[in-house]
Enzyme design. Structure first.
Site, PDB file in Angstrom:
ATOM      1  CG  ASP A 350      -7.927  31.851  -1.160  1.00 31.24           C
ATOM      2  OD1 ASP A 350      -7.733  33.148  -0.526  1.00 31.24           O
ATOM      3  OD2 ASP A 350      -8.823  31.050  -1.128  1.00 31.24           O
ATOM      4  CD  GLU A 386      -6.568  34.443   2.912  1.00 30.33           C
ATOM      5  OE1 GLU A 386      -7.178  35.523   2.983  1.00 30.33           O
ATOM      6  OE2 GLU A 386      -7.035  33.393   2.062  1.00 30.33           O
TER       7      GLU A 386
END
Length: 712
Positions: A350, A386
């Site tokens: 993330d 990401e």
């Protein structure tokens, strides 16, 4: 129970960090560079009563440690840290606050919200931050000493090659909460992932990996609890080594390990979505639960000269300080823990830009990336980033180092825009179908580095992309202002549910077209769970706080005629991808190379079979495109696998002329008419509006130079 324990701990060892049982006792080790004293707090088995406090007697290289003889796995404990309470200098030690061991591998439960969880006095001026002296132990979960007794036997990871991977992003809890055919106690738990019916569903789709939203123990944020909502997605980590207790049906981690082993036995990989960029402790006004109380100035990036405040590149209140070697060690130890003790196959990071940001900005050679790429345990796994955050220079798509795949949001946006009818999108769609070469073809990276998706947990589901033009997030209680304002979606004539057969037919065609585009593009396809049967979130594009039927997979839809038909279409498209190497290039190739005369590896045509030239690419109004790809057959290099992808984004039927040379084409897939198959008898093919067809053929390869000499 503790009568036989000594009043003092033995010195023990500074490594490994955490609580480690050797069968005769437990060694405790915790890092803190600025603490003056750390206490080990022992609790009854339910974690309700604190029975004894013992100082960790030694500190070696800033690691506090001690050994408790006769202690066994199952021991419940916490920590208290003494040191300066000077928020303006970045120090927030408060021994009245019970702290979780950052290396805790099992928790007794979740925090219960109370003002005592905060290190400062709530209700006073925010400029005050004076120390709160209430004991937080009654409201805190405790750590449990564990031992790894799980037997993996001869189980091996599936090790699916990247170019053959098809990823299914799924929420562990949401996958089974509406499974009426499953025992109530198993719904929403890790054990449900191993249910044979779920595995069979994945097999039918052709999925090779499940990517689980965060399963690290996480915090139910106070502002959500007070609104009657919950932290459903789990991007608020409380422990980097412990699984979320609510996901464990028996309270222990073996159910998760059993699920992973059964998925591996079925040839399906498990990828974890992990959140190492920030923690659940939030901003300077957040609670003191673990890292903040142990060594705030080391674990977090603080504002230079204003150390009371946190650098907030994540938008979540704080940023983990991966530039500190002990903090980086914690993250690496956590990753190895999940890779070895749980045998997971990879990680999706993330806000990966945060992880790669050094003092000078984002750096593909950052300490975090370098540490993983040289690690013999982690480097061979699937690594996905990401590639963005809200910090300076935060958008870094294509700039990660080799061995990383990256979520390609340009694929999502260009595919959505093309199929909703935006002008001038042929070039963008072509780039995405060809593996986003202009973004990723550097440093010997492969097309699989482009992690292609049309939908993910963050945003509309596929059914909502074709049903809503506006977000409908009122259930989140933020006045409908949260979530993305621009979704590149289209409702095709009616906002939300409708009984209009023409609207429903068009929505179904566009869903199939986008799924076909995803599965026939070069790169690694990822599909959001439920998209294969039309799962909807009623137009909510930010369902992070909706632990309800709004977010859970509705398996009754999967059993409906429409749901079954869409799932069968996905399965057919995935099978076509598996069977044809020209649809899943393993490396970037010279597009103009001719494997036989007049058959280049990659060619673009218009609907009249003319090669696309610059004026054609620049025409913003044309909505048709043809892509021909050629690759050697894997079982016979002397044969060529040829596919022809016909794309009709127009609102009317279009007759396509098939380009030369003429081959024995057959229909492999037609999103406009999924039942259509068989040979193409003529040199043309008519396509329905908003549809994709894939034709397949074989051709003879040119003989190698040495074969030519022998023939001569």
């Amino acid at each position: 129970m503790f009568a036989s324990f000594p009043d003092r701990l033995a010195p023990g060892l500074p490594y490994p960090l955490g609580a480690t049982s050797d069968g005769l006792g437990v060694n405790f080790a915790v890092f803190s560079a600025h603490a003056t004293r750390i206490e080990l707090c022992l609790f009854d088995p339910r974690g309700r009563q604190e029975l004894r406090r013992l100082d960790l007697p030694e500190c070696t290289d800033e690691v506090w440690h001690g050994y408790l003889p006769d202690a066994q796995p199952g021991l419940v404990y916490g920590l208290r840290a003494h040191g300066p309470y000077e928020p303006r200098h970045g120090h927030r030690f408060n021994p009245h606050k019970l702290l979780l061991d950052p290396y805790a591998r099992q928790l007794t439960g979740a925090p219960r919200w109370h003002d005592a969880l905060f290190g400062y006095r709530m209700g006073h001026s925010r400029a005050d931050l004076s120390m709160d002296r209430r004991d937080s132990a009654p409201y805190m979960p405790k750590a449990v000493v564990t031992e790894d007794a799980f037997i993996w036997g001869g189980a091996k990871r599936p090790a699916v090659p990247w170019d053959r991977s098809f990823i299914y992003e799924v929420h562990l809890r949401g996958a089974s909460m509406m499974r009426e055919d499953m025992r109530q106690g198993l719904r929403g738990t890790a054990a449900a992932l191993a249910d044979p019916r779920f595995i069979e569903h994945l097999h039918k789709l052709g999925v090779t990996a499940v990517e689980l939203l965060p399963i690290h123990a996480f915090l139910q944020d106070r502002f959500l609890v007070e609104r009657g909502l919950s932290n459903y997605w789990g991007y608020s980590t409380l422990s980097y080594f412990a699984p979320e207790p609510a996901y464990l049906s028996d309270g222990g981690p073996n159910g998760l390990k059993q699920a992973i082993r059964r998925l591996h036995g079925a040839g399906i990989e498990v990828i974890l979505d992990v959140v190492y960029n920030h923690t659940c402790e939030g901003s300077e006004l957040g609670p003191t639960l673990s890292w903040r109380g142990l060594d705030n100035a080391s674990y977090y990036r603080l504002m230079p000269g204003q150390e009371r405040y946190y650098i907030n590149d994540t938008g979540c209140g704080n940023t983990v300080n991966l530039s500190h070697p002990r903090v980086l060690q914690m993250v690496m130890d956590s990753l190895r823990h999940w890779a070895q003790d749980y045998q997971v196959d990879g990680f999706r990071f993330d806000l990966g830009s945060t992880l790669g940001r050094e003092g000078t900005g984002f750096d593909p050679g950052s300490g975090f990336f370098d540490a993983i790429l040289q690690d013999p345990v982690l480097a061979p796994l699937k690594l996905i980033s990401e590639p963005w955050d809200i910090g300076p220079g935060g958008y870094q798509l294509g700039n990660h180092p080799p061995r990383y795949a990256e979520w390609n949001d340009q694929f999502r946006d260009d595919v959505r825009r093309f199929w909703r009818g935006d002008e001038g999108m042929r070039g963008g769609l072509a780039g995405r179908l060809a593996g986003s070469r202009e973004i990723f073809d550097r440093r010997r990276r492969r097309p699989w580095a482009s992690l292609n998706f049309v939908t993910s947990h963050d945003g509309f589901t596929l059914a909502d992309v074709v049903s809503y033009e506006q977000r409908h997030n009122e259930a989140n209680k933020e006045d409908g202002k949260d979530g993305h304002a621009e979704n590149y979606s289209r409702n095709w004539g009616h906002e939300g549910p409708t009984d209009d057969p023409q609207v429903l037919a068009q929505r179904a065609r566009v869903q199939r077209a986008m799924l076909a585009t995803l599965l026939c593009a070069e790169g690694t396809p990822m599909m959001l769970a439920g998209d294969e049967f039309g799962n909807s979130q009623q137009g909510n594009n930010n369902a992070y706080c909706q632990d309800s039927e709004l977010s859970w997979l509705d398996w009754s839809q999967a059993r409906s005629p429409q749901g079954r038909a869409l799932s069968e279409f996905v399965a057919r498209a995935a099978a076509l991808r598996r069977e044809h190497p020209s649809l899943r290039a393993a490396r970037y190739v010279d597009a103009g190379e001719q494997l036989v005369p007049d058959l280049s590896r990659l060619s673009w045509f218009d609907a009249q079979a003319n090669f696309m030239d610059p004026p054609a690419w620049e025409n913003p109004h044309e909505r048709t495109l043809v892509l021909r790809r050629v690759a050697q057959c894997e079982d016979d290099p002397q044969r060529l696998d040829v596919t022809l992808m016909l794309i009709n984004g127009a609102p009317e039927q279009v007759e396509f002329k098939l380009p030369q040379p003429a081959l024995d084409w057959r229909i492999g897939l037609d999103s406009g008419d999924p039942a259509r198959q068989g040979p193409v008898r003529e040199g043309t093919l008519r396509l329905a509006p908003s549809s994709v067809a894939v034709l397949v053929a074989q051709a003879g390869a040119q003989p190698a130079d040495d074969d030519k000499e022998q023939q001569a």
